[in-house]
Each structure stands twice: as C-alpha cells, then as structure tokens.
Design an enzyme around this catalytic site. Structure first.
Site, PDB file in Angstrom:
ATOM      1  N   ASP A   1     -10.642-120.796 -68.055  1.00  0.00           N
ATOM      2  CA  ASP A   1     -11.827-120.903 -68.484  1.00  0.00           C
ATOM      3  C   ASP A   1     -11.825-120.681 -70.002  1.00  0.00           C
ATOM      4  O   ASP A   1     -11.068-120.089 -70.503  1.00  0.00           O
ATOM      5  CB  ASP A   1     -12.828-119.632 -68.094  1.00  0.00           C
ATOM      6  CG  ASP A   1     -14.287-119.963 -68.382  1.00  0.00           C
ATOM      7  OD1 ASP A   1     -14.720-121.199 -68.679  1.00  0.00           O
ATOM      8  OD2 ASP A   1     -15.117-119.121 -68.231  1.00  0.00           O
TER       9      ASP A   1
ATOM     10  N   TRP B   1     -12.713-123.314 -77.306  1.00  0.00           N
ATOM     11  CA  TRP B   1     -11.555-123.438 -77.859  1.00  0.00           C
ATOM     12  C   TRP B   1     -11.871-124.842 -78.615  1.00  0.00           C
ATOM     13  O   TRP B   1     -11.383-124.714 -79.858  1.00  0.00           O
ATOM     14  CB  TRP B   1     -10.368-123.521 -76.804  1.00  0.00           C
ATOM     15  CG  TRP B   1      -8.983-123.740 -77.470  1.00  0.00           C
ATOM     16  CD1 TRP B   1      -8.136-122.635 -77.727  1.00  0.00           C
ATOM     17  CD2 TRP B   1      -8.700-125.067 -77.994  1.00  0.00           C
ATOM     18  NE1 TRP B   1      -7.083-123.588 -78.570  1.00  0.00           N
ATOM     19  CE2 TRP B   1      -7.091-124.981 -78.661  1.00  0.00           C
ATOM     20  CE3 TRP B   1      -8.816-126.338 -77.835  1.00  0.00           C
ATOM     21  CZ2 TRP B   1      -6.499-125.688 -79.152  1.00  0.00           C
ATOM     22  CZ3 TRP B   1      -8.121-127.468 -78.274  1.00  0.00           C
ATOM     23  CH2 TRP B   1      -6.713-126.934 -78.929  1.00  0.00           C
TER      24      TRP B   1
ATOM     25  N   ASN C   1     -19.451-127.914 -60.778  1.00  0.00           N
ATOM     26  CA  ASN C   1     -19.059-128.741 -62.187  1.00  0.00           C
ATOM     27  C   ASN C   1     -19.768-129.987 -62.203  1.00  0.00           C
ATOM     28  O   ASN C   1     -19.751-130.678 -63.226  1.00  0.00           O
ATOM     29  CB  ASN C   1     -17.601-128.760 -62.333  1.00  0.00           C
ATOM     30  CG  ASN C   1     -16.862-127.299 -62.841  1.00  0.00           C
ATOM     31  OD1 ASN C   1     -15.711-127.110 -62.522  1.00  0.00           O
ATOM     32  ND2 ASN C   1     -17.744-126.696 -63.395  1.00  0.00           N
TER      33      ASN C   1
HETATM   34  C1  FPP Z   1     -13.482-124.284 -67.843  1.00  0.00           C
HETATM   35  O1  FPP Z   1     -13.756-124.241 -69.387  1.00  0.00           O
HETATM   36  C2  FPP Z   1     -12.567-125.206 -67.596  1.00  0.00           C
HETATM   37  C3  FPP Z   1     -13.010-126.307 -66.690  1.00  0.00           C
HETATM   38  C4  FPP Z   1     -14.135-126.486 -66.017  1.00  0.00           C
HETATM   39  C5  FPP Z   1     -11.854-127.316 -66.284  1.00  0.00           C
HETATM   40  C6  FPP Z   1     -10.481-126.944 -66.495  1.00  0.00           C
HETATM   41  C7  FPP Z   1      -9.706-128.160 -66.226  1.00  0.00           C
HETATM   42  C8  FPP Z   1      -8.451-128.419 -66.861  1.00  0.00           C
HETATM   43  C9  FPP Z   1      -7.748-127.388 -67.826  1.00  0.00           C
HETATM   44  C10 FPP Z   1      -7.966-129.698 -66.672  1.00  0.00           C
HETATM   45  C11 FPP Z   1      -7.278-129.552 -65.253  1.00  0.00           C
HETATM   46  C12 FPP Z   1      -6.700-130.853 -64.940  1.00  0.00           C
HETATM   47  C13 FPP Z   1      -5.673-131.105 -64.269  1.00  0.00           C
HETATM   48  C14 FPP Z   1      -4.954-132.419 -64.137  1.00  0.00           C
HETATM   49  C15 FPP Z   1      -5.072-129.930 -63.519  1.00  0.00           C
HETATM   50  P1  FPP Z   1     -15.224-124.602 -69.734  1.00  0.00           P
HETATM   51  O2  FPP Z   1     -15.523-125.954 -70.304  1.00  0.00           O
HETATM   52  O3  FPP Z   1     -16.025-123.731 -68.968  1.00  0.00           O
HETATM   53  O4  FPP Z   1     -15.074-123.729 -71.146  1.00  0.00           O
HETATM   54  P2  FPP Z   1     -16.272-123.042 -72.101  1.00  0.00           P
HETATM   55  O5  FPP Z   1     -16.681-121.914 -71.131  1.00  0.00           O
HETATM   56  O6  FPP Z   1     -15.604-122.447 -73.160  1.00  0.00           O
HETATM   57  O7  FPP Z   1     -17.475-123.946 -72.274  1.00  0.00           O
END
Ligand code: FPP
Length: 242
Positions: free
Chosen positions: A16, A21, A64
C-alpha cells in the site's frame, strides 16, 4: 538441515502507498504503481536471499474494480509491462510465479501474460512468488466451498483440512508474517482464511520506498515475536512478560 524458525517460511504483503508516493512527487498515481513493481522485484530477491520460501503480494483486490477506470486499466496494463520487463530476469533468478485470483472477467491479454509467466517459471524452486490479482479472502472461501459442493463433498467431509485443499493458496503453507506498508492498519480482505495465525507487521513506509532495510526491520520484529497458535507460553515468566 533444520530450518531457522526465526525466519518466516511464507511472507504476505499488502503493497500500500503507491498513490501517495506518486502524489508526493506531483506524479500521476500510475507512476507509484510502476515504481511499486520495481520495488517488488528487489523484495522478491531479498526475501529469497533471507531463506524465505514463499512471498505472496496483493496486486489487485476484488474490490479494486471500484477505482477510477483509468487506474484499473493502468494496473491491468502494468502487468503486461512487468511481464515484458522482468519475466526473463525473474525466471533466471529462480523465481516461480503463481497467479491467484478469479481469472474470469480479466482481459484476455492479461490471462495470456499470466499463463506465460507461470509456464516460463514453473520449474523454479528458489522462491515461490504468488501474485493475488482479482482476488480477495471472502472470494476465496466462497469459491472453495463451491468447488467442494460441486465435487459432492458431504457436510461432514467439509473440514478445515478439506477446504484448505480447495483454496487458491493451496500450493503454499499459511503465511507466517503479514506485512502492510502505507500506514493503514487493516487486512483489507487479503488471505482471510490463511492469516489466522500470521504475525502482523504494519509500517508507515510507502510501498515504493520499501527497501531491503525495511524488509529486514520487519523480519527482526517477526524474530522477536513468540508464536503460540492458541497455546500457552513456553517462555519463563520474566522473558514472556513486558
Ligand atoms: C495500493 O496502493 C496498491 C495497489 C492497489 C496496487 C499494487 C500493485 C502493484 C505494486 C503492481 C503489481 C503488479 C504486478 C505485475 C505484480 P494505493 O494505490 O492504495 O496507494 P495509496 O493508498 O497511497 O492511494
């Protein structure tokens, strides 16, 4: 050789903080996810170097889909980019990739990329990297029950052991350590069945910043925990209190 019990065999991570970031750098959220993939590749190798046998990450949850359409399609596209950019390296590094989640309702190109990643790494044994995509803990319990019923299991044959055999993570032991980056303190429907006795570690570190030092800090917290699995402490009073 006897396993070092202070090292988790299976680590599960909620990655997360990608969006925040990117925001801190005045970049679109997608750049945070892109940086998150680069971080993941480093963390996979660091975990393998520490003797961790299984790493499971939450890449796209059943929930999501509620995100803006461009972010959803961005995350789908990122899998294709990641496979193109990193598959050969991961295959060389001895990483076995397993995708867990509902493969229906994801684009055909994505299904094909997963199949390619799984086939190219099926023989590897250094570490098993499971990627939970279009997946969620409740979805998994429901799909496992449906399969058990479809197989004709009688009510008395439905046990913890038999249901575990229908779960999407049946190829791995339950996670010993569950890490969530990004400062939130929740499980968010990740591996609900399997985290029953996992040690939970939450860190404020945003996922793209999660480096080897951050991983080692989480492993040190794990090594200091006493796991009892519902039993009583085996440590002397002085050592277990405080
Ligand atoms: C949460 O951060 C992250 C996700 C919903 C996606 C994580 C996915 C990846 C790192 C890519 C994975 C891909 C592969 C090929 C394995 P957020 O968007 O909720 O961040 P925030 O809380 O700061 O808004």
């Amino acid at each position: 050789m006897k396993r070092d019990l202070s090292v988790p065999r299976h680590v599960a991570i909620v990655m997360d903080g990608n969006g925040r970031w990117a925001k801190k750098r005045y970049l679109p959220r997608f750049f945070g996810h892109k940086a998150g993939v680069d971080t993941l590749v480093k963390v996979i190798n660091a975990c393998a170097d520490h003797g961790i046998e299984y790493l499971t990450v939450f890449a796209f949850s059943s929930e999501n889909w509620k995100r803006p359409e461009d972010e959803v399609s961005g995350l789908m596209g990122l899998v294709l980019v990641a496979v193109t950019k990193y598959l050969a390296k991961l295959a060389r590094d001895g990483v076995k990739i397993v995708i867990v989640g509902d493969r229906n309702s994801v684009p055909d190109r994505l299904r094909a990329a997963w199949a390619e990643a799984e086939q190219a790494t099926a023989h590897n044994t250094r570490i098993t990297q499971s990627v939970a995509f279009n997946s969620g803990g409740r979805w998994d319990v429901v799909q496992a029950c449906r399969q058990a019923v479809a197989d004709g299991l009688k009510p008395e044959q439905i046990t913890e052991a038999s249901l575990s055999g229908y779960m999407a993570m049946r190829h791995a032991p339950d996670p010993d350590l569950f890490i969530r980056t990004g400062g939130e303190v929740r499980i968010s429907n990740f591996l609900l069945w399997q985290v029953a006795y996992s040690e939970l570690v939450f860190t404020d570190c945003l996922w793209p910043d999660f480096d080897v030092a951050a991983l080692e800090a989480a492993l040190a917290v794990y090594a200091g925990r006493e796991r009892r699995f519902g039993a009583v402490s085996t440590l002397p009073f002085e050592a277990s209190s405080g």
